[in-house]
Design an enzyme around this catalytic site. Structure first.
Site, PDB file in Angstrom:
ATOM      1  NE  ARG A  51      -1.710  -1.528   3.517  1.00 44.36           N
ATOM      2  CZ  ARG A  51      -1.988  -1.688   4.804  1.00 44.36           C
ATOM      3  NH1 ARG A  51      -3.227  -1.541   5.218  1.00 44.36           N
ATOM      4  NH2 ARG A  51      -1.052  -1.985   5.671  1.00 44.36           N
ATOM      5  CE  LYS A 147       6.801 -19.762   9.303  1.00 42.94           C
ATOM      6  NZ  LYS A 147       7.675 -20.175  10.330  1.00 42.94           N
ATOM      7  CG  ASP A 176       8.787 -25.696   5.259  1.00 44.13           C
ATOM      8  OD1 ASP A 176       9.899 -25.238   5.556  1.00 44.13           O
ATOM      9  OD2 ASP A 176       8.059 -26.295   6.070  1.00 44.13           O
ATOM     10  CG  HIS A 177      12.752 -20.833   4.648  1.00 40.23           C
ATOM     11  ND1 HIS A 177      11.721 -20.438   5.459  1.00 40.23           N
ATOM     12  CD2 HIS A 177      13.851 -20.829   5.416  1.00 40.23           C
ATOM     13  CE1 HIS A 177      12.194 -20.208   6.664  1.00 40.23           C
ATOM     14  NE2 HIS A 177      13.480 -20.427   6.672  1.00 40.23           N
ATOM     15  CE  LYS A 181      17.408 -23.244   6.410  1.00 41.14           C
ATOM     16  NZ  LYS A 181      18.351 -22.136   6.273  1.00 41.14           N
ATOM     17  CD  GLU A 215      13.689 -18.533  15.952  1.00 44.85           C
ATOM     18  OE1 GLU A 215      13.752 -17.542  15.237  1.00 44.85           O
ATOM     19  OE2 GLU A 215      12.636 -18.924  16.484  1.00 44.85           O
ATOM     20  CG  ASP A 234       6.902 -19.432  13.947  1.00 46.44           C
ATOM     21  OD1 ASP A 234       6.449 -18.933  12.899  1.00 46.44           O
ATOM     22  OD2 ASP A 234       8.044 -19.192  14.363  1.00 46.44           O
ATOM     23  CG  HIS A 239      10.009 -24.428   9.232  1.00 47.32           C
ATOM     24  ND1 HIS A 239       9.795 -24.146   7.907  1.00 47.32           N
ATOM     25  CD2 HIS A 239       9.918 -23.246   9.875  1.00 47.32           C
ATOM     26  CE1 HIS A 239       9.590 -22.844   7.775  1.00 47.32           C
ATOM     27  NE2 HIS A 239       9.648 -22.284   8.953  1.00 47.32           N
ATOM     28  CE  LYS A 338      10.115 -16.346  18.157  1.00 47.80           C
ATOM     29  NZ  LYS A 338      11.104 -16.054  17.112  1.00 47.80           N
TER      30      LYS A 338
HETATM   31  P1  NAP Z   1       5.617  -7.645   7.065  1.00 48.16           P
HETATM   32  O1  NAP Z   1       7.007  -7.155   7.249  1.00 48.16           O
HETATM   33  O2  NAP Z   1       4.575  -7.254   8.057  1.00 48.16           O
HETATM   34  O3  NAP Z   1       5.152  -7.197   5.607  1.00 48.16           O
HETATM   35  C1  NAP Z   1       3.830  -7.241   5.175  1.00 48.16           C
HETATM   36  C2  NAP Z   1       3.753  -6.645   3.793  1.00 48.16           C
HETATM   37  O4  NAP Z   1       2.393  -6.684   3.362  1.00 48.16           O
HETATM   38  C3  NAP Z   1       4.197  -5.190   3.715  1.00 48.16           C
HETATM   39  O5  NAP Z   1       4.866  -4.978   2.494  1.00 48.16           O
HETATM   40  C4  NAP Z   1       2.871  -4.435   3.737  1.00 48.16           C
HETATM   41  O6  NAP Z   1       3.054  -3.162   3.157  1.00 48.16           O
HETATM   42  C5  NAP Z   1       2.011  -5.378   2.903  1.00 48.16           C
HETATM   43  N1  NAP Z   1       0.578  -5.200   3.127  1.00 48.16           N
HETATM   44  C6  NAP Z   1      -0.074  -5.150   4.318  1.00 48.16           C
HETATM   45  N2  NAP Z   1      -1.384  -4.951   4.124  1.00 48.16           N
HETATM   46  C7  NAP Z   1      -1.573  -4.875   2.783  1.00 48.16           C
HETATM   47  C8  NAP Z   1      -2.707  -4.673   1.952  1.00 48.16           C
HETATM   48  N3  NAP Z   1      -3.932  -4.514   2.467  1.00 48.16           N
HETATM   49  N4  NAP Z   1      -2.529  -4.671   0.621  1.00 48.16           N
HETATM   50  C9  NAP Z   1      -1.293  -4.834   0.080  1.00 48.16           C
HETATM   51  N5  NAP Z   1      -0.190  -5.027   0.814  1.00 48.16           N
HETATM   52  C10 NAP Z   1      -0.317  -5.042   2.141  1.00 48.16           C
HETATM   53  O7  NAP Z   1       5.570  -9.243   6.997  1.00 48.16           O
HETATM   54  P2  NAP Z   1       6.757 -10.243   6.635  1.00 48.16           P
HETATM   55  O8  NAP Z   1       7.549 -10.505   7.863  1.00 48.16           O
HETATM   56  O9  NAP Z   1       7.450  -9.765   5.417  1.00 48.16           O
HETATM   57  O10 NAP Z   1       5.963 -11.587   6.329  1.00 48.16           O
HETATM   58  C11 NAP Z   1       5.209 -11.797   5.152  1.00 48.16           C
HETATM   59  C12 NAP Z   1       4.687 -13.225   5.146  1.00 48.16           C
HETATM   60  O11 NAP Z   1       5.793 -14.116   5.150  1.00 48.16           O
HETATM   61  C13 NAP Z   1       3.870 -13.603   6.370  1.00 48.16           C
HETATM   62  O12 NAP Z   1       2.890 -14.526   5.982  1.00 48.16           O
HETATM   63  C14 NAP Z   1       4.879 -14.255   7.283  1.00 48.16           C
HETATM   64  O13 NAP Z   1       4.275 -15.136   8.197  1.00 48.16           O
HETATM   65  C15 NAP Z   1       5.724 -14.990   6.262  1.00 48.16           C
HETATM   66  N6  NAP Z   1       7.082 -15.276   6.713  1.00 48.16           N
HETATM   67  C16 NAP Z   1       7.909 -14.258   7.081  1.00 48.16           C
HETATM   68  C17 NAP Z   1       9.202 -14.559   7.463  1.00 48.16           C
HETATM   69  C18 NAP Z   1      10.164 -13.475   7.844  1.00 48.16           C
HETATM   70  O14 NAP Z   1      11.323 -13.811   8.122  1.00 48.16           O
HETATM   71  N7  NAP Z   1       9.766 -12.207   7.854  1.00 48.16           N
HETATM   72  C19 NAP Z   1       9.653 -15.898   7.501  1.00 48.16           C
HETATM   73  C20 NAP Z   1       8.779 -16.907   7.105  1.00 48.16           C
HETATM   74  C21 NAP Z   1       7.499 -16.582   6.707  1.00 48.16           C
HETATM   75  P3  NAP Z   1       2.006  -1.928   3.378  1.00 48.16           P
HETATM   76  O15 NAP Z   1       1.724  -1.888   4.849  1.00 48.16           O
HETATM   77  O16 NAP Z   1       2.710  -0.743   2.829  1.00 48.16           O
HETATM   78  O17 NAP Z   1       0.810  -2.300   2.595  1.00 48.16           O
END
Ligand code: NAP
Length: 489
Positions: A51, A147, A176-177, A181, A215, A234, A239, A338
């Site tokens: 957004r 996930k 599932d990353h 690996k 972790e 989680d 995983h 954790k």
């Molecule tokens: P995040 O940092 O909270 O990012 C969420 C993203 O979604 C942001 O770019 C946000 O940008 C966008 N967003 C939110 N509401 C939106 C909307 N209504 N329309 C369009 N875009 C929208 O989350 P993340 O950590 O990257 O995680 C993303 C996914 O990957 C999740 O399902 C998480 O469980 C999974 N995951 C993450 C990790 C990790 O290491 N981070 C690892 C494994 C899995 P705006 O607010 O600008 O819209």
């Protein structure tokens, strides 16, 4: 060149959540590395969507910052890579802007389309519905789901049903990353590419298996998500069960996607239930209190939640069993948490002792053979063997690891799991992605554990940050006459 290092066909990769933590920290650097390796053709495009009201240049600046040193070391390649990148501000929940976005994607009808949903799962349905409504699921299109897929069986089914209304199962890549690996790939090579291991890979020769995903970090900035999820959802449900499947599955007939996934599914379905009758004996859940991590004092979980109340587990240890001929009676001990003392993910396959020792009177005891597959921090494999200590002085026994640390042995930097997995999506190879029935089977097993905990009214056991979890986790394995593996065992 092997097929895995050849350039892939031109693609458009749309990253929903393109400004988020995962995209910036993992996905975009992974793509840059593959670009530098020559696998991404110039006709490809990477389009970030979120957004935040950015334009293409604003997003490119964000990506350049995310690439950090890699960008400054390779300025020309960085500029060329950034030329592939664009951005569209869109709200997944509103129609505004979607016409223009559809027109942009439509400019390259022959490109493979990958829609990577790197957003909270609550948005998956809105995004998929709009991708359908605006006619974007055309030609070779695929959708990637991060996930967690749901928080229980019912919510996972709802997500899968809703996504399935727009994308066929064959187009759906549940990532599932851990499966991307190097060590996990190597587990396949070790098991099925050598005559040595497979004959021993069963209850007659294997004493037990341990899987640890530890972790050092606490909640960090994902507090909202984590407190709703907890360690079982989680880590264990996805995983760790996937790793367990890779250790325990029968040899697939081939490496074709369904041959591998069929075998993993059979393992998930053969897991013995853990529920209200036995969860107290077979599981331990914990929550960290204040302590020390990496030499620094750190607050407890509840303090990190701003003093809130929570019975979310930040640690789980459990003993799983697989009810089939190969694994009858072999415990699989899983633990994750954790604020543990070190960041390490590893699988330990511990073999049974020799049936009779001829070394009475020798110095040094016979120790168990162990195959240790380390997924992080340094991916590698160690096989612990008993040898004679070299030199004179009688027959002294020593337990030493045959060490094969990949980075040192082969002098190569291992690609990040996401590098392999994103290109697998473009190639249309779903072998390393979870099929819907696997997700369902994993929830069917994990759901009753969560239900048993909820019904017990017992809070998670406290443990000090920087320790290996509650003492009950040590007791869980020691009751069986075994111990958690330490690298100097
Ligand atoms: P995040 O940092 O909270 O990012 C969420 C993203 O979604 C942001 O770019 C946000 O940008 C966008 N967003 C939110 N509401 C939106 C909307 N209504 N329309 C369009 N875009 C929208 O989350 P993340 O950590 O990257 O995680 C993303 C996914 O990957 C999740 O399902 C998480 O469980 C999974 N995951 C993450 C990790 C990790 O290491 N981070 C690892 C494994 C899995 P705006 O607010 O600008 O819209």
């Amino acid at each position: 060149m092997t097929p895995a290092s050849l350039p892939v066909d031109p693609f458009d990769l749309v990253i929903f959540g393109g400004t988020g933590d995962l995209a910036v920290r993992k996905l975009l650097p992974a793509l840059f590395h593959r670009y530098v390796a020559g696998q991404i053709r110039p006709a490809s495009r990477i389009i970030g969507v979120a957004r935040e009201p950015l334009d293409d240049d604003g997003y490119r600046g964000m990506v350049r910052d995310a690439l950090g040193k890699a960008a400054t070391d390779l300025p020309q390649q960085c500029d060329d890579f950034l030329a592939l990148i664009g951005y569209r501000p869109l709200d997944a929940r509103k129609d505004e802007g979607w016409d223009g976005f559809a027109a942009l994607v439509g400019e390259r009808p022959d490109n493979i389309r990958v829609f990577y949903l790197s957003t909270s799962p609550e948005l998956f349905v809105d995004i998929c519905e709009r991708l359908g409504k605006y006619g974007l699921n055309q030609g070779a299109s695929r959708v990637v789901l991060e996930k967690p897929i749901g928080r229980d069986l019912a919510s996972a089914n709802k997500i899968n049903d809703d996504v399935g209304r727009v994308f066929a199962e064959s187009q759906t890549y549940r990532i599932d990353h851990y499966l991307g690996k190097e060590t996990v790939q190597n587990l396949l090579a070790l098991r099925f590419g050598n005559a040595l291991f497979e004959p021993l890979w069963n209850a007659s020769h294997i004493d037990h298996v341990q899987i640890t995903v530890a972790e050092t970090l606490g909640l960090g900035r994902r507090a909202g998500y984590y407190d709703r999820a907890g360690a079982l959802r989680d880590m264990v449900q996805n995983h760790m069960l996937q790793l367990l499947c890779m250790v325990a599955m029968e040899p697939p007939a081939s490496l074709s996607p369904d041959a591998v996934r069929d075998e993993k599914l059979k393992v998930l379905r053969a897991l013995k239930p853990i529920d209200g009758d036995n969860a107290a004996q077979l599981t331990v859940r914990g929550q960290y209190r204040a302590g020390a991590s990496e030499g620094q004092s750190v607050p407890g979980y509840l303090d990190e939640l701003d003093g809130g109340k929570s019975s979310t587990e930040t640690f789980v240890a459990l003993k799983a069993e697989i009810g089939n001929w190969r694994w009858a009676g072999v415990p699989f001990y899983l633990r994750t948490g954790k604020r543990l003392p070190e960041r390490v993910s590893e699988i330990v396959v511990a073999f049974k002792p020799v049936p009779h020792s001829i070394f009475e009177g020798s110095v040094g005891a016979l120790a168990q053979n162990k195959l240790v597959l380390r997924l992080q921090p340094d991916e590698g494999v160690k096989l612990w063997l008993t040898i004679k200590d070299p030199g004179p002085g009688g027959l002294r026994l020593r337990h030493v690891p045959l060490d094969m640390s990949f980075a040192e042995a082969f002098g190569v930097q291992q690609p990040d799991a996401y590098e392999r997995l994103i290109l697998d999506v473009v190639r249309g190879n779903p072998t390393l992605f979870m099929r819907r029935d696997e997700v369902e089977a994993a929830w069917r097993w994990a759901g009753p554990i969560l239900a048993a905990w909820a019904a017990s009214n017992e809070p998670p056991r406290p443990y000090t940050a920087g320790s290996w979890g509650p003492s009950a986790a040590v007791a869980l394995i020691e009751r069986d006459g075994r111990t958690w593996h330490e690298d100097n065992d």
